[in-house]
Design an enzyme around this catalytic site. Structure first.
Site, PDB file in Angstrom:
ATOM      1  N   ASN A   7      35.534  41.504  40.540  1.00 59.72           N
ATOM      2  CA  ASN A   7      35.090  42.180  39.316  1.00 59.72           C
ATOM      3  C   ASN A   7      35.860  41.563  38.146  1.00 59.72           C
ATOM      4  O   ASN A   7      37.045  41.826  37.983  1.00 59.72           O
ATOM      5  CB  ASN A   7      35.375  43.681  39.447  1.00 59.72           C
ATOM      6  CG  ASN A   7      35.107  44.443  38.161  1.00 59.72           C
ATOM      7  OD1 ASN A   7      34.507  43.912  37.227  1.00 59.72           O
ATOM      8  ND2 ASN A   7      35.567  45.690  38.115  1.00 59.72           N
ATOM      9  N   LYS A   9      35.452  42.056  35.006  1.00 61.23           N
ATOM     10  CA  LYS A   9      35.586  42.947  33.847  1.00 61.23           C
ATOM     11  C   LYS A   9      35.258  42.171  32.558  1.00 61.23           C
ATOM     12  O   LYS A   9      34.282  41.424  32.531  1.00 61.23           O
ATOM     13  CB  LYS A   9      36.992  43.565  33.833  1.00 61.23           C
ATOM     14  CG  LYS A   9      37.336  44.164  35.200  1.00 61.23           C
ATOM     15  CD  LYS A   9      38.573  44.995  35.222  1.00 61.23           C
ATOM     16  CE  LYS A   9      38.775  45.531  36.642  1.00 61.23           C
ATOM     17  NZ  LYS A   9      39.851  46.467  36.764  1.00 61.23           N
ATOM     18  N   HIS A  86      32.040  52.318  38.428  1.00 59.31           N
ATOM     19  CA  HIS A  86      33.434  51.844  38.360  1.00 59.31           C
ATOM     20  C   HIS A  86      34.238  52.823  37.507  1.00 59.31           C
ATOM     21  O   HIS A  86      33.741  53.341  36.501  1.00 59.31           O
ATOM     22  CB  HIS A  86      33.498  50.436  37.763  1.00 59.31           C
ATOM     23  CG  HIS A  86      34.870  49.855  37.881  1.00 59.31           C
ATOM     24  ND1 HIS A  86      35.872  50.167  36.990  1.00 59.31           N
ATOM     25  CD2 HIS A  86      35.427  49.036  38.802  1.00 59.31           C
ATOM     26  CE1 HIS A  86      36.987  49.547  37.368  1.00 59.31           C
ATOM     27  NE2 HIS A  86      36.742  48.853  38.460  1.00 59.31           N
ATOM     28  N   GLU A  88      36.423  52.514  35.315  1.00 57.20           N
ATOM     29  CA  GLU A  88      36.525  52.204  33.873  1.00 57.20           C
ATOM     30  C   GLU A  88      35.231  52.587  33.150  1.00 57.20           C
ATOM     31  O   GLU A  88      35.266  52.969  31.975  1.00 57.20           O
ATOM     32  CB  GLU A  88      36.878  50.714  33.700  1.00 57.20           C
ATOM     33  CG  GLU A  88      38.337  50.474  34.087  1.00 57.20           C
ATOM     34  CD  GLU A  88      38.661  49.073  34.553  1.00 57.20           C
ATOM     35  OE1 GLU A  88      37.850  48.154  34.343  1.00 57.20           O
ATOM     36  OE2 GLU A  88      39.746  48.900  35.149  1.00 57.20           O
ATOM     37  N   GLU A 153      38.209  52.980  45.372  1.00 59.25           N
ATOM     38  CA  GLU A 153      39.218  52.433  44.470  1.00 59.25           C
ATOM     39  C   GLU A 153      40.020  53.573  43.863  1.00 59.25           C
ATOM     40  O   GLU A 153      39.584  54.185  42.875  1.00 59.25           O
ATOM     41  CB  GLU A 153      38.548  51.650  43.340  1.00 59.25           C
ATOM     42  CG  GLU A 153      37.717  50.485  43.802  1.00 59.25           C
ATOM     43  CD  GLU A 153      37.554  49.475  42.680  1.00 59.25           C
ATOM     44  OE1 GLU A 153      38.086  48.381  42.802  1.00 59.25           O
ATOM     45  OE2 GLU A 153      36.909  49.811  41.674  1.00 59.25           O
ATOM     46  N   GLY A 159      44.685  47.836  38.599  1.00 59.45           N
ATOM     47  CA  GLY A 159      45.360  47.099  37.542  1.00 59.45           C
ATOM     48  C   GLY A 159      46.810  47.502  37.334  1.00 59.45           C
ATOM     49  O   GLY A 159      47.412  47.162  36.315  1.00 59.45           O
ATOM     50  N   SER A 191      44.516  46.659  42.925  1.00 58.87           N
ATOM     51  CA  SER A 191      45.687  45.784  43.069  1.00 58.87           C
ATOM     52  C   SER A 191      45.692  44.978  44.369  1.00 58.87           C
ATOM     53  O   SER A 191      46.758  44.741  44.948  1.00 58.87           O
ATOM     54  CB  SER A 191      46.984  46.589  42.914  1.00 58.87           C
ATOM     55  OG  SER A 191      47.084  47.103  41.592  1.00 58.87           O
TER      56      SER A 191
HETATM   57  P1  PGA Z   1      42.530  45.245  40.153  1.00 54.73           P
HETATM   58  O1  PGA Z   1      41.096  45.867  39.792  1.00 54.73           O
HETATM   59  O2  PGA Z   1      42.339  44.430  41.429  1.00 54.73           O
HETATM   60  O3  PGA Z   1      42.891  44.398  38.989  1.00 54.73           O
HETATM   61  O4  PGA Z   1      43.450  46.388  40.394  1.00 54.73           O
HETATM   62  C1  PGA Z   1      40.222  46.342  40.792  1.00 54.73           C
HETATM   63  C2  PGA Z   1      38.951  46.865  40.185  1.00 54.73           C
HETATM   64  O5  PGA Z   1      38.979  47.459  39.096  1.00 54.73           O
HETATM   65  O6  PGA Z   1      37.856  46.707  40.785  1.00 54.73           O
END
Ligand code: PGA
Length: 229
Positions: A7, A9, A86, A88, A153, A159, A191
């Site tokens: 992803n 983003k 997601h 976010e 997740e 993140g 992460s």
């Molecule tokens: P990250 O993000 O691996 O940077 O923690 C995962 C995600 O948001 O799908």
């Protein structure tokens, strides 16, 4: 089939995208690599031999919805998948179970693979509500979960560098599988890095990963994908 989905983003420039695809060459018949760039970067990501997807789609088929992307237009562009729910997007987009269901339905109708994302916040986890939250989020896809890939997740692990423990991942995945036994896969996200993916990949019930930061460089995504072989 295992899944290594990146992803991106809003984190990848066009120049870095070109560099990534020039360097990335992982191929394995048991591991599907998917890249979810910004929608504007979908055309530049196609024809590279990997599944390409969008990061969100509209609840609606077409019409007066300024700024939204229909599942059909994502499909027409040549993409094959979409992320729905997601965290976010949940945080910024005022999503509800009802709107997420509509998005998943629009995407399935258009013939896109759907990665349906769920996960609890830190406060919910501390309050011992993880399974209640997952249960509630999964009611959005009752009756269609056998057509979906689910991504678990934990919001607090995205993140942050705080990866969930093997026990937490195992029990959450067990719960998701018990609730959606026919799902096409249950991914872990939050992460995931080359230095923890070997251990995470061996946890029962983990079908692969949804990877944010570590999917931006060809070298680290390669190592993570290799851990799924
Ligand atoms: P990250 O993000 O691996 O940077 O923690 C995962 C995600 O948001 O799908």
């Amino acid at each position: 089939m295992k899944f290594a989905y990146g992803n991106w983003k809003m984190s990848q420039s066009l120049a870095n995208l070109q560099k990534f695809f020039a360097e990335f060459s992982f191929k394995n018949s048991n591991v599907e690599v998917g890249i979810f760039p910004t929608a504007l970067h979908i055309p530049a990501s196609l024809s590279r031999g990997y599944l390409i997807g969008a990061q969100d789609c509209s609840t609606e088929k077409e019409g007066a919805f300024t700024g939204e992307l229909s599942a059909q237009s994502i499909k027409e562009l040549g993409a094959g998948a979409v992320l729905v729910g997601h965290s976010e997007r949940r945080q910024r987009g005022a999503e509800t179970n009802g709107s997420l269901r509509k998005k998943a339905e629009r995407a399935l109708e258009a013939g896109l693979k759907v990665v349906f994302c769920i996960g609890e916040t830190d406060a919910e986890r501390t309050a011992g509500q993880t399974e209640d939250v997952l249960e509630d989020q999964l009611t959005a896809v009752d009756g269609i979960s056998s057509s979906l890939i689910i991504a678990y997740e934990p919001v607090w692990a995205i993140g942050t560098g705080r990866v969930a423990s093997a026990e937490d991942v195992k029990s959450a995945h067990q719960f998701v599988w018990s609730r959606t036994p026919k799902a096409l896969g249950v991914l872990y996200g939050g992460s995931v890095k080359p230095d923890n993916s070997q251990v995470l990949a061996r946890i029962e019930g983990v079908s692969g990963f949804l990877i944010g930061g570590a999917s931006l460089q060809a070298g680290s995504l390669t190592k993570i994908a290799e851990s799924l072989v």
